[in-house]
Design an enzyme around this catalytic site. Structure first.
Site, PDB file in Angstrom:
ATOM      1  N   GLN A 132       0.844  -1.189   0.000  1.00  0.00           N
ATOM      2  CA  GLN A 132       0.000   0.000   0.000  1.00  0.00           C
ATOM      3  C   GLN A 132       0.883   1.244   0.000  1.00  0.00           C
ATOM      4  O   GLN A 132       1.983   1.250   0.554  1.00  0.00           O
ATOM      5  CB  GLN A 132      -0.963   0.010   1.193  1.00  0.00           C
ATOM      6  CG  GLN A 132      -0.314  -0.066   2.551  1.00  0.00           C
ATOM      7  CD  GLN A 132      -1.340  -0.031   3.672  1.00  0.00           C
ATOM      8  OE1 GLN A 132      -2.508   0.279   3.466  1.00  0.00           O
ATOM      9  NE2 GLN A 132      -0.901  -0.341   4.883  1.00  0.00           N
ATOM     10  N   ASN A 135       2.821   2.779   3.140  1.00  0.00           N
ATOM     11  CA  ASN A 135       4.149   2.342   3.564  1.00  0.00           C
ATOM     12  C   ASN A 135       5.252   2.974   2.719  1.00  0.00           C
ATOM     13  O   ASN A 135       6.340   3.257   3.224  1.00  0.00           O
ATOM     14  CB  ASN A 135       4.246   0.818   3.503  1.00  0.00           C
ATOM     15  CG  ASN A 135       3.246   0.147   4.422  1.00  0.00           C
ATOM     16  OD1 ASN A 135       2.137  -0.170   4.004  1.00  0.00           O
ATOM     17  ND2 ASN A 135       3.620  -0.067   5.659  1.00  0.00           N
ATOM     18  N   TYR A 244      -4.639   5.445  16.201  1.00  0.00           N
ATOM     19  CA  TYR A 244      -4.270   6.026  14.922  1.00  0.00           C
ATOM     20  C   TYR A 244      -3.690   7.427  15.046  1.00  0.00           C
ATOM     21  O   TYR A 244      -2.895   7.833  14.193  1.00  0.00           O
ATOM     22  CB  TYR A 244      -5.449   5.958  13.945  1.00  0.00           C
ATOM     23  CG  TYR A 244      -5.426   4.625  13.247  1.00  0.00           C
ATOM     24  CD1 TYR A 244      -4.610   4.409  12.155  1.00  0.00           C
ATOM     25  CD2 TYR A 244      -6.144   3.547  13.744  1.00  0.00           C
ATOM     26  CE1 TYR A 244      -4.514   3.174  11.545  1.00  0.00           C
ATOM     27  CE2 TYR A 244      -6.058   2.303  13.144  1.00  0.00           C
ATOM     28  CZ  TYR A 244      -5.243   2.127  12.036  1.00  0.00           C
ATOM     29  OH  TYR A 244      -5.137   0.900  11.456  1.00  0.00           O
ATOM     30  N   HIS A 402     -11.642   3.028   9.939  1.00  0.00           N
ATOM     31  CA  HIS A 402     -11.142   2.313  11.105  1.00  0.00           C
ATOM     32  C   HIS A 402     -12.131   2.361  12.271  1.00  0.00           C
ATOM     33  O   HIS A 402     -11.825   1.876  13.362  1.00  0.00           O
ATOM     34  CB  HIS A 402      -9.805   2.903  11.545  1.00  0.00           C
ATOM     35  CG  HIS A 402      -8.688   2.611  10.591  1.00  0.00           C
ATOM     36  ND1 HIS A 402      -8.277   1.328  10.310  1.00  0.00           N
ATOM     37  CD2 HIS A 402      -7.914   3.427   9.836  1.00  0.00           C
ATOM     38  CE1 HIS A 402      -7.289   1.372   9.427  1.00  0.00           C
ATOM     39  NE2 HIS A 402      -7.051   2.631   9.124  1.00  0.00           N
ATOM     40  N   ASP A 422     -11.968  -3.821  25.633  1.00  0.00           N
ATOM     41  CA  ASP A 422     -12.381  -3.709  24.241  1.00  0.00           C
ATOM     42  C   ASP A 422     -11.607  -4.772  23.463  1.00  0.00           C
ATOM     43  O   ASP A 422     -10.424  -4.996  23.732  1.00  0.00           O
ATOM     44  CB  ASP A 422     -12.043  -2.314  23.716  1.00  0.00           C
ATOM     45  CG  ASP A 422     -12.633  -2.033  22.337  1.00  0.00           C
ATOM     46  OD1 ASP A 422     -12.618  -2.935  21.479  1.00  0.00           O
ATOM     47  OD2 ASP A 422     -13.096  -0.904  22.116  1.00  0.00           O
ATOM     48  N   GLU A 652      -0.758 -18.640  48.165  1.00  0.00           N
ATOM     49  CA  GLU A 652      -2.006 -19.366  48.430  1.00  0.00           C
ATOM     50  C   GLU A 652      -2.941 -18.539  49.309  1.00  0.00           C
ATOM     51  O   GLU A 652      -3.527 -19.026  50.280  1.00  0.00           O
ATOM     52  CB  GLU A 652      -1.714 -20.736  49.062  1.00  0.00           C
ATOM     53  CG  GLU A 652      -0.931 -21.656  48.128  1.00  0.00           C
ATOM     54  CD  GLU A 652      -0.766 -23.059  48.680  1.00  0.00           C
ATOM     55  OE1 GLU A 652      -0.885 -23.235  49.915  1.00  0.00           O
ATOM     56  OE2 GLU A 652      -0.513 -23.984  47.895  1.00  0.00           O
TER      57      GLU A 652
END
Length: 725
Positions: A132, A135, A244, A402, A422, A652
């Site tokens: 893409q 990048n 983001y 997104h 989430d 414990e």
């Protein structure tokens, strides 16, 4: 504020190299600081070690490959190494670093002219080196800095070859071939604009700079300034969410720094009332007390403030916006600085302190949308340090591609962990065997769906019918937010446009009571409709189920999905039952127990489920949830989440594994108010009263239910709460 164009005839100062990120003077100051500032020494040592490892192996510039595969990761590491080597050359003057960058660029100058669109782009905006174009833009940002650092060391013929074979073709590919992506208001567009603009400054091409600032049409319908105008709310919240903005901080701050150095007349750091400062501050203020960003929208569950993008932004903000205690506190968590004058300043300030600085963010609300009128994000905090409690509710915009269908969704962090979580994104990022490291199909079919979140699902259907365009056209509505009293904080929001004919309102409180060891959450979720619907109230958790008040039938020999679509097809139905009174569930997470107690009307159905159905490739993370189901026209889910007790397996020890809160009773709820009674051990009795009508923080409110009139002042009140001393 308007931005000035870069003059066609660049001044002598503008032609100096390096200049977009570091100058010769800064490099000299850093070199003279050796041994004085531990944080700077550590960062330089890390860069040296990275480049030394690279130099010890043959330079590899492979043919492009799959996302997450060897070639993809090699090209990513190449640009990181080139940037580090370029900065080290500027700082040390050691020509081995310049030779390293030159030799690698030579290989790219041979490879790049042979490349077309990446064959594995899969309907994305294709790059050439990567699948893409995003990048490719990140490659160009980092490599522009490296090229700037060695520019004057290179021979003119070498510069001409690199610009002809690599840099200009890549800039044209990003901004002309993919003009729509370049002008897109999105983090992809930000990266593209930053990369082309930074290259423009390095090579002195004003057309690239103006294209980057104003968009391909040069009219500010796209470009960097338009990104700043539309991607942030007025108080800095980024519409795609914390994960983001963490990623986008890098192009925003890299390019801003270049603009400030090359065109200070633009006033980029002051642009839109210092929106870059607000963007950084809003990002880090959303982080959990352990520094991890909440995984809302498409997001990783582990991304934190020590990410390199945040380190860059913190250092530059400290330099450009002035000293700030919280920025130094974050720098202390990052344990690294960038290699320029800004990083030197932070390292110097850190070395001057006798004790490490701490981060001290409190409760905060952020508006959403570029105009600040499209809902928001509320965060309530109690306590200090990593053991603080944090309650987050999301009620803003969808967040573009997104975004998730999760209006009125909440998460709860306590005891150093996200205990009501989430799911985040469905992706094994950069793990090539898992769908090439890309977003998995289950990201669409499960992670984005409403049932994957802690918010009510109507008729087992995702909000806005799972249509992004419909969800983008609507947003949550802020009702009120009040964090003035640290022992009784609250927030309320509505979402009335996501299910036809159904109004939704959620009010959440974070309360401290002297009789309880930890803050508790009160959750009031009101639904109103003119017709009956099935309302599902899911609560996700991670630890083992310890106890429940529900008399259930477990499916121990055969599992079936809870439903057939909208994410339900991915949930195994492990058990189900009914309850006519209180629904209680206790689970263990870390060293602490958690109990949710929910008021239940007669005939309430309770399902226990776990992710993993319809998942032949085992892409989903298997985690449990409880789903409280009610068939009604109007209904209010009233719940309390109580942290309690202590567990230590090594010793414990198990203490107070049972909750102190015993019952939650819904007294009444209508368009004006909701009243709930909470009772527990030791005489604990709260009357929680919340305003559902017009918000007013100082007005007196009243509501009559069951023949009794309740009165209170402000948007909410809690009678019987004993404040800790």
């Amino acid at each position: 504020m308007t931005a000035a164009a870069l003059p066609a005839a660049a001044s002598a100062q503008q032609n100096q190299h390096p200049s977009i990120f570091i100058t010769r003077q800064e490099a000299t100051e850093i070199r003279a600081s050796a041994g004085k500032y531990p944080l700077l020494d550590r960062s330089i040592a890390a860069a040296r070690a990275m480049v030394a490892r690279a130099m010890a192996n043959p330079t590899d510039v492979p043919q492009p490959g799959e996302a997450g595969g060897y070639a993809h990761e090699r090209h990513k590491q190449n640009y990181r190494e080139m940037q580090a080597a370029g900065l080290l050359f500027a700082i040390t003057g050691d020509e081995k670093y310049a030779r390293f960058v030159r030799d690698m660029l030579e290989k790219y100058a041979v490879l790049y002219p042979t490349l077309g669109a990446h064959p594995l782009n899969k309907n994305q905006s294709a790059g050439k080196l990567f699948h893409q174009s995003l990048n490719d833009a990140t490659w160009l940002v980092a490599t522009s800095i490296a090229y700037d650092c060695i520019h004057d060391w290179l021979k003119p013929a070498e510069r001409a070859r690199f610009e002809k074979n690599v840099f200009r073709p890549m800039a044209e590919w990003l901004s002309t071939e993919h003009a729509q992506e370049f002008d897109r208001i999105h983090n992809h567009g930000t990266w593209a604009a930053a990369s082309v603009g930074m290259l423009g400054y390095v090579i002195g091409d004003t057309s690239y700079v103006n294209r980057a600032l104003y968009g391909t049409k040069r009219d500010k319908t796209g470009g960097f300034l338009r990104q700043l105008d539309l991607l942030f709310s007025p108080d800095g919240y980024y519409m795609e969410g914390p994960y983001y903005i963490r990623y986008a901080l890098m192009p925003f701050f890299y390019f801003a720094e270049a603009v400030e150095r090359k065109q200070p007349s633009v006033g980029i750091y002051a642009y839109r009332d210092s929106i870059l400062k607000k963007g950084l501050y809003s990002a880090v203020q959303t982080a959990y007390p352990n520094g991890i960003f909440p995984p809302i929208n498409d997001a990783s569950r582990t991304m934190a403030v020590d990410a390199p993008e945040v380190t860059l932004a913190v250092d530059l903000a400290y330099r450009r916006y002035g000293a700030n205690q919280n920025l130094l506190g974050i720098a202390n968590l990052q344990n690294a600085v960038v290699l320029n004058g800004a990083g030197l300043g932070v390292a110097r300030a850190m070395a001057a302190r006798s004790t490490p600085p701490a981060v001290g963010f409190g409760s905060v609300e952020f508006t959403d949308g570029h105009d600040g009128q499209r809902g928001g994000l509320g965060i309530l905090r109690s306590g200090t340090g990593r053991d603080a409690s944090m309650l987050l509710m999301k009620y803003g915009v969808h967040g573009q591609g997104h975004g998730h269908f999760d209006k009125l969704h909440f998460t709860f962090f306590d005891g150093g962990r996200e205990v009501v979580p989430d799911y985040g994104f469905s992706r094994w990022i950069n793990i090539e065997p898992k769908f090439g490291g890309r977003y998995l199909p289950e990201n669409d079919t499960y992670a984005m769906q409403t049932v994957a979140h802690n918010t009510v699902v109507v008729d087992q259907t995702t909000q806005a019918a799972g249509k992004e365009s419909a969800s983008e056209a609507a947003w949550g509505e802020r009702h009120w937010f009040d964090a003035r009293n640290p022992n009784a904080q609250g927030m309320s929001a509505r979402a009335d446009k996501f299910y036809p004919g159904v109004g939704m309102q959620r009010t959440m409180l974070l309360l401290r009571d002297a009789r309880l060891p930890y803050p508790v959450v009160v959750d009031l979720y009101r639904l109103a409709s003119g017709a009956e619907h099935t309302y599902d109230y899911p609560v996700h958790f991670r630890g083992p189920l310890i106890a429940t008040s529900v008399k259930y039938q477990a499916n121990t020999t055969r599992l079936e999905p809870v439903g057939q679509k909208f994410g339900y097809e991915h949930l195994w139905k492990e058990a189900s039952g009914t309850s006519d009174s209180t629904v209680r569930l206790t689970w263990l997470d870390g060293s602490r127990y958690y109990t949710i107690t929910t008021a239940a009307a007669p005939g309430t159905e309770v399902l226990f489920a776990r992710t993993g159905a319809a998942d032949p490739n085992f892409n989903l993370i298997a985690e449990p949830l409880m789903l409280v189901r009610r068939r009604a026209a109007d209904h209010t889910f009233a719940s309390v989440i109580e942290p309690h007790g202590y567990f230590n397996e090594a010793q414990e020890r198990s203490e107070q594994a049972r909750p102190r809160i015993q019952q939650v009773r819904l007294v009444g709820s209508d368009a004006q108010a909701t009243v709930v009674e909470v009772t527990g051990e030791g005489g604990l009795r709260w009357t929680v009263m919340a305003t559902n009508g017009a918000a007013n923080a100082t007005a007196q409110h009243s509501a009559t239910f069951g023949g009794r009139t309740y009165t209170w002042t402000g948007n909410f009140a809690v009678e019987g709460l004993q404040a800790p001393r």
